[in-house]
Design a protein around this motif. Structure first.
Motif, short mmCIF file in Angstrom:
data_model
loop_
_atom_site.label_atom_id
_atom_site.label_comp_id
_atom_site.label_asym_id
_atom_site.label_seq_id
_atom_site.Cartn_x
_atom_site.Cartn_y
_atom_site.Cartn_z
N ASN A 187 6.30 1.63 -32.97
CA ASN A 187 6.04 0.19 -32.11
C ASN A 187 4.30 0.18 -32.30
OD1 ASN A 187 5.60 3.31 -30.77
ND2 ASN A 187 7.66 1.78 -29.62
N ASP A 188 3.92 0.72 -33.02
CA ASP A 188 2.26 0.70 -32.77
C ASP A 188 1.81 0.80 -31.13
OD1 ASP A 188 1.95 0.35 -35.74
OD2 ASP A 188 1.86 -2.14 -34.81
N SER A 189 2.36 2.28 -30.91
CA SER A 189 1.38 2.51 -29.75
C SER A 189 2.64 4.12 -29.30
CB SER A 189 2.90 1.27 -28.34
OG SER A 189 2.98 1.97 -27.10
N GLY A 248 4.13 4.91 -26.92
CA GLY A 248 5.24 4.40 -26.37
C GLY A 248 5.97 5.10 -24.72
N ARG A 253 3.18 4.10 -22.28
CA ARG A 253 3.36 3.17 -22.24
C ARG A 253 4.76 2.50 -20.98
NH1 ARG A 253 1.57 -1.65 -24.95
NH2 ARG A 253 2.74 -3.46 -24.15
N THR A 267 -2.46 3.03 -24.98
CA THR A 267 -1.65 4.07 -25.13
C THR A 267 -1.55 3.44 -26.90
OG1 THR A 267 -0.27 2.49 -24.09
CG2 THR A 267 -0.33 4.17 -23.17
N ASP A 268 -1.87 2.04 -26.80
CA ASP A 268 -1.86 0.80 -27.66
C ASP A 268 -2.55 1.30 -29.34
OD1 ASP A 268 0.42 0.33 -27.16
OD2 ASP A 268 0.29 -1.46 -26.45
N THR A 281 8.74 -1.52 -27.27
CA THR A 281 8.26 -0.11 -27.22
C THR A 281 9.08 -0.36 -25.47
OG1 THR A 281 7.03 -2.37 -25.96
CG2 THR A 281 5.47 -0.69 -27.38
#
Length: 575
Positions: free
Chosen positions: A480-482, A484, A487, A502-503, A551
């Motif tokens: 999720n490129d984070s 997560g 986040r 976070t991302d 996310t």
């Protein structure tokens, strides 16, 4: 006394490990360990698992010990000695015995600012049961026996052994090359709790109206599954487990509540615990994650608590106990069952079958069909398919975040035993992939590693180790490129509206995996989930699957305080 045998330090270390039935050592070399490796190749068949990072080696060793029931052996050179702290900390908090050797420059050379010199003993004293220094070869047999004895008895935990470089080559006449076999596995001893307190616990269980058992990972460490099932069936008491205790009893057993608490506990199981009038903790330290920050059991003043643990400091630490039992779980529950059978032969309790309640809760989740954000796949669908396909001899590793919460709640382990391992004692990122490596050396079945891209970024280098091992490991990347989890905490609980911290940017993970020689696949639709999983699990080598998932703030998973926030904010969530 045995005839003296002349050995150098490297030979003595290897011989003592062999005498303790050690078959694998995880680590990587450095200038301070060359003397050990030279003798190793010439004199020992112990398999050395070469990793690309000391942190990976430490997590791999910790997971290996969890699955085998034997103390694991970890080795690190002085330049990388600090890198082992994550795995040793997790092992310490998870009650996992690891014999950790760190080589070093000669004693006191650090005072002259010798390169790689640091006070290793001071560094590891706080996260090991003991930390000591080998000052002469003649001490090695004694220190190795002590290390295994300390690591595997009482509450198991790591022991650190610091070996200066000169020790490997120095020689001594040794007359005490022997092991104490009972310390080659854990628990080494099984003390039974006070008999009077066992009877008091039985009395409390018999008069309770709605009792429940909570098993932490101590129940798995003790290998107490069979007797816990026997006790539960005798008294018709439902059994829930913490996330690290998952698998203590088969999760399709009529009395299994499955996972409870704040990291994968579903609403029905948590509500059952909240409504119970008696809670019997077995091998649980009643930590914040397992108890939804100590709110899971409602008002402690109206609930009776019993607590059985090998570590006396855990007993009654967070809840007022009516009866505290200090002892080994399997041995103590065995005695409890013997008393029940001999003194209550006509015991006839109303039958409890939680099967329909569990299935209704699972079906509600599986059939929820909450719309996913564009381009993402439901982690529920992934867990559902994995549950159908997972062989009984499979081992699943996971770590904090979306990669752990869904399988903790939704995977069903139908046989008792430790086949689902997480690092929910410390919760650091980067655990699941190295844990899969360690687990792959501990069993013959397929290993499935569920990880997130935040964690995966810590451990990509050891994909080479997995490929080189030839083991059947499938890495499933929940992308999720984070970061997560952070986040989710920020948005759901702290009302942060711009998760700038976070991302991170996109990475072509499939190309990375291909570069390491993995068989790769990307799941882009629900229809692809099952065939892709099936192909990977059946392939005996290294496999990598990427799946894009939402996310945690977009689709809220089974985390009670997040679910409460999601309801208040009218956000989609599973419970």
């Amino acid at each position: 006394m045995a005839e003296p045998t002349c050995m150098n330090g490297a030979q003595a270390l290897l011989r003592m490990l062999e005498l303790h039935d050690v078959t694998h050592v995880f680590g990587l070399p450095g200038e301070t360990t060359i003397g050990w490796y030279k003798e190793w190749r010439a004199h020992s068949n112990i398999e050395f698992v070469l990793t690309r990072d000391e942190r990976t080696a430490s997590y791999a060793a910790e997971a290996y010990a969890k699955i085998t029931g034997k103390p694991a052996v970890l080795e690190a050179p002085s330049p990388g000695v600090t890198h082992c702290t994550p795995g040793i900390t997790e092992a310490f908090l998870s009650s996992v015995p690891v014999i950790f050797f760190s080589s070093d420059i000669p004693i006191n050379q650090d005072k002259k600012h010798g390169l790689t010199g640091v006070d290793q003993t001071a560094l590891y004293e706080s996260i090991c049961k003991e930390s000591f220094v080998v000052t002469k070869v003649a001490e090695i047999p004694f220190l190795l026996r002590r290390a295994f004895r300390v690591a595997t008895s009482g509450r198991p935990a790591p022991v650190h052994i610091r070996v200066p470089i000169n020790i490997f080559g120095e020689e001594a006449e040794l007359t005490d090359l022997y092991a104490e076999p009972e310390y080659s596995a854990y628990p080494a001893h099984r003390p039974v709790a006070d008999h009077g307190k066992i009877r008091a616990a039985i009395d409390a269980l018999l008069i309770a109206n709605k009792p429940a058992v909570v098993c932490g990972q101590g129940a798995l460490i003790s290998k107490a599954s069979d007797v816990i099932i026997e006790l539960a069936e005798l008294l018709q008491i439902p059994v829930g487990t913490t996330t690290p205790g998952k698998g203590t009893i088969p999760e399709n057993h009529p009395l299994a509540l499955r996972v409870i608490g704040g990291r994968g506990g579903m609403e029905y199981s948590n509500q059952y615990m909240h409504d119970a009038d008696l809670i019997f903790f077995i091998g649980s330290n009643t930590d914040s994650a397992a108890t939804d920050h100590w709110k899971l059991y409602g008002d402690p003043g109206t609930t009776t608590f019993l607590h059985l643990d090998i570590a006396e400091a855990h007993i009654g630490n967070n809840f007022p106990v009516k009866v505290g039992l200090a002892g080994d779980a399997r041995a103590t529950i065995t005695h409890m069952v013997e008393i029940l059978r001999s003194e209550h032969p006509s015991l006839n309790r109303p039958q409890i079958d939680l099967t329909q309640m569990k299935q209704t809760a699972l079906d509600k989740v599986f059939n929820a069909n909450i719309p996913m954000p564009e381009g993402t796949i439901s982690p529920v669908k992934l867990s559902q398919a994995l549950d159908r396909l997972m062989p009984t001899d499979a081992i699943v590793t996971s770590e904090p975040g979306v990669s752990a919460i869904y399988p903790s709640a939704l995977l069903t382990f139908r046989e008792a035993g430790r086949r689902y391992i997480t690092n929910y004692s410390m919760g650091a990122l980067g655990y699941s992939v190295p844990a899969a490596l360690g687990a792959s050396y501990a069993g013959d079945g397929p290993v499935i590693s569920l990880t997130g891209d935040g964690s995966f970024g810590f451990v990509m280098g050891d994909m080479e180790t997995i490929k080189r091992s030839g083991k059947n490991v499938t890495i499933i990347l929940n992308r999720n490129d984070s970061f997560g989890w952070i986040r989710g905490e920020a948005i759901l609980l702290d009302d942060v509206d711009a998760p700038w911290s976070t991302d991170f940017g996109a990475v072509d993970y499939l190309k990375i995996a291909e570069g390491f020689g993995f068989e790769t696949a990307c799941i882009t639709s629900d229809a692809e989930i099952e065939p892709v999983l099936k192909q990977a699990i059946s392939n005996p080598g290294a496999n990598f699957i990427e799946i894009r998932v939402p996310t945690q703030d977009e689709i809220v998973p089974f985390v009670p305080n997040w679910v409460r926030a999601a309801r208040a904010k009218n956000l989609p969530h599973f419970y």
